[in-house]
Write an enzyme that holds these catalytic residues in place. Structure first.
Site, PDB file in Angstrom:
ATOM      1  N   ASN A   1     -17.679  17.979   8.121  1.00 45.14           N
ATOM      2  CA  ASN A   1     -17.955  19.297   7.544  1.00 45.14           C
ATOM      3  C   ASN A   1     -17.144  19.622   6.294  1.00 45.14           C
ATOM      4  O   ASN A   1     -16.923  20.788   5.980  1.00 45.14           O
ATOM      5  CB  ASN A   1     -17.748  20.390   8.596  1.00 45.14           C
ATOM      6  CG  ASN A   1     -18.539  20.138   9.861  1.00 45.14           C
ATOM      7  OD1 ASN A   1     -17.963  19.835  10.912  1.00 45.14           O
ATOM      8  ND2 ASN A   1     -19.847  20.183   9.757  1.00 45.14           N
TER       9      ASN A   1
ATOM     10  N   GLN B   1     -14.084  21.225  -0.072  1.00 44.79           N
ATOM     11  CA  GLN B   1     -14.425  22.528   0.509  1.00 44.79           C
ATOM     12  C   GLN B   1     -14.903  22.389   1.947  1.00 44.79           C
ATOM     13  O   GLN B   1     -15.711  21.521   2.265  1.00 44.79           O
ATOM     14  CB  GLN B   1     -15.505  23.215  -0.332  1.00 44.79           C
ATOM     15  CG  GLN B   1     -15.654  24.674   0.021  1.00 44.79           C
ATOM     16  CD  GLN B   1     -16.702  25.369  -0.834  1.00 44.79           C
ATOM     17  OE1 GLN B   1     -17.009  24.931  -1.942  1.00 44.79           O
ATOM     18  NE2 GLN B   1     -17.249  26.440  -0.302  1.00 44.79           N
ATOM     19  N   ILE B   2     -14.352  23.266   2.794  1.00 50.56           N
ATOM     20  CA  ILE B   2     -14.648  23.187   4.221  1.00 50.56           C
ATOM     21  C   ILE B   2     -15.835  24.061   4.567  1.00 50.56           C
ATOM     22  O   ILE B   2     -15.929  25.207   4.140  1.00 50.56           O
ATOM     23  CB  ILE B   2     -13.428  23.640   5.052  1.00 50.56           C
ATOM     24  CG1 ILE B   2     -12.210  22.794   4.713  1.00 50.56           C
ATOM     25  CG2 ILE B   2     -13.727  23.582   6.539  1.00 50.56           C
ATOM     26  CD1 ILE B   2     -10.906  23.356   5.250  1.00 50.56           C
ATOM     27  N   CYS B   3     -16.741  23.508   5.353  1.00 52.90           N
ATOM     28  CA  CYS B   3     -17.898  24.256   5.826  1.00 52.90           C
ATOM     29  C   CYS B   3     -17.601  24.699   7.252  1.00 52.90           C
ATOM     30  O   CYS B   3     -17.675  23.918   8.190  1.00 52.90           O
ATOM     31  CB  CYS B   3     -19.126  23.338   5.768  1.00 52.90           C
ATOM     32  SG  CYS B   3     -20.603  24.105   6.403  1.00 52.90           S
ATOM     33  N   LEU B   4     -17.199  25.968   7.378  1.00 58.12           N
ATOM     34  CA  LEU B   4     -16.805  26.483   8.696  1.00 58.12           C
ATOM     35  C   LEU B   4     -17.218  27.949   8.754  1.00 58.12           C
ATOM     36  O   LEU B   4     -16.946  28.709   7.819  1.00 58.12           O
ATOM     37  CB  LEU B   4     -15.282  26.329   8.865  1.00 58.12           C
ATOM     38  CG  LEU B   4     -14.615  26.929  10.103  1.00 58.12           C
ATOM     39  CD1 LEU B   4     -15.134  26.280  11.380  1.00 58.12           C
ATOM     40  CD2 LEU B   4     -13.094  26.760  10.034  1.00 58.12           C
TER      41      LEU B   4
END
Ligand SMILES: [Zn+2]
Lengths: 158, 272
Positions: free
Chosen positions: A85, A91-94
């Site tokens: 992710n 960049q974190i997808c959370l």
């Protein structure tokens, strides 16, 4: 610049100093002039024990927009980070820092959320095709890759 | 004719709403004065005077409520037109006063309305009402929930131990419960600023509380905002935010307690 953003970040800093999870660090970045830049924070997220992420202290950068806390900070791991992710740029997808952002979420909760995401990737919203393929098709290779990565991020003085 | 009447009555009913609001504001001011006074001297004679003023506003409130109810039934009555207007039974004197006055004057009801708009007239009436209040009525009013709340808040200024209701009062325990709940330690930190509440406001939609300026900044140009509280999926508008007087005084009290125990080593300000 919004007063709310700065005063809230000052409170976040106070509360982090008073109490934070063991093995983590989080602090405003020191600018070139030695003055802290409250709008960018450097954090360290330890991999959970008993997982392939163990032993790594992963550098997380939080970039706060001037609309913070109405808008979420941009949360970045190092570029090229190996995780289902995490985009190429880190960049974190959370959800809690994306669509599910709430202005009441603390920096501590972000850090814990990222730690939790490390060993609990969300295959429904992949951001990194090589990590995703490996996670889906070859768990052993995936685990090995994660362990190798942990070695690249040894705990540092904090 | 009926239409004229109901329009006038609506105006009167609205005026009673305004009066009720004024009366409530007055109680709020008394509360604030009492809280400030308690910081210096909670046993002063002035405190007893404030108590009495508070009780008087409650007494007047009971009239306002009664008048309004009468007007509303009068209005209903006129609308239904089932009987001759002058047979209606109105139980309290001031309603009769306005009612007979508008009957006598025929087209001049507007004048009565205009006079009622002038709160001075009501204030004169309230003086009249107050002068008729008996010690027994005053004593009964001390059992009123709002009055108990006032006494409780004043108590909290100087005491950590639970409030003992000296007014005696009812056996059903409802009020008891209120007091126990509110004397428990309360979170005074705004989830947005992470600081003690400043001008706390409460969402009437979900009950969540925020510092006013912080939650206002959430709206930007929108009429509504999602509730920022984690786990809350409600949305509300600015008009659904209500000032929380109770939290205002809780914050004051907690901060006062903290400044008293400042030498407490647990309470160090951080220097690192
Ligand atoms: Zn809410």
């Amino acid at each position: 610049m919004s007063d709310l953003a700065l005063s809230r970040l000052a409170e976040e800093r106070k509360s982090w100093r008073k109490d934070h999870p063991i093995g983590f660090f989080a602090r405003p970045q020191a600018g070139a002039d030695g003055v802290a830049n409250m709008m960018i924070w450097d954090c360290g997220i330890p991999g959970k024990d008993g997982t392939p992420w163990e032993g790594g202290l992963y550098p997380l950068t939080l970039k706060f927009p001037k609309e913070y806390p109405v808008k979420a900070p941009l949360c970045l791991l190092p570029p090229g980070f190996f995780h289902v992710n995490v985009f190429d740029n880190g960049q974190i997808c959370l959800s809690i820092i994306g669509d599910g952002w709430k202005p009441t979420i603390s920096i501590k909760q972000i850090c814990l959320g990222v730690q939790d995401l490390l060993d609990n990737p969300n295959p429904n919203s992949p951001a990194n095709s090589s990590a995703y393929d490996s996670f889906k098709k070859n768990k052993a290779a995936y685990t090995e890759k994660v362990k190798q990565q942990a070695k690249k991020f040894p705990p540092q003085e904090s | 004719m009926g239409e004229v009447y109901t329009a006038d009555l609506d105006q009167l009913i609205r005026n009673y709403d305004k009066l009720a609001q004024l009366s409530q504001n007055q109680r709020y001011n008394i509360l604030q004065s009492a809280l400030s006074l308690a910081e210096f001297d909670e046993t002063s004679d002035m405190m007893a005077q404030l108590d009495t003023s508070f009780l008087e506003t409650l007494y007047i409130d009971s009239f306002i409520t009664a008048y309004k109810a009468d007007l509303q039934s009068l209005r209903q009555y006129i609308e239904s037109r089932n009987a001759a207007i002058n047979k209606i039974v109105i139980t309290n004197t001031i309603s009769i006063y306005f009612y007979s006055r508008s009957l006598k004057r025929g087209q001049a009801q507007q004048a009565a309305v205009a006079q009622m708009r002038d709160f001075q007239e009501f204030i004169t009436h309230s003086e009249m009402i107050k002068s008729k209040i008996t010690p027994q009525q005053l004593a009964n009013l001390r059992k009123n929930r709002e009055f108990k709340e006032l006494k409780h808040q004043i108590w909290k200024v100087n005491h950590d131990e639970p409030y003992q209701d000296q007014e005696g009062g009812d056996q059903n325990g409802d009020d008891e419960e209120d007091i126990v709940l509110s004397s428990q330690s309360v979170n005074i930190i705004c989830p947005l600023t992470k600081k003690p509440f400043e001008h706390p406001v409460k969402s009437s939609v979900c009950g969540h509380m925020f510092s006013r300026d912080a939650i206002y900044s959430m709206f930007r140009n929108n009429a509504q905002t999602q509730c920022p509280q984690i786990g809350c999926s409600k949305a509300f508008s600015k008009s659904q935010l209500e000032r929380s007087v109770d939290m205002e005084s809780t914050v004051k009290r907690e901060l006062r307690k903290r400044s008293r125990s400042q030498k407490d080593p647990d309470n160090i300000t951080d220097l690192s």
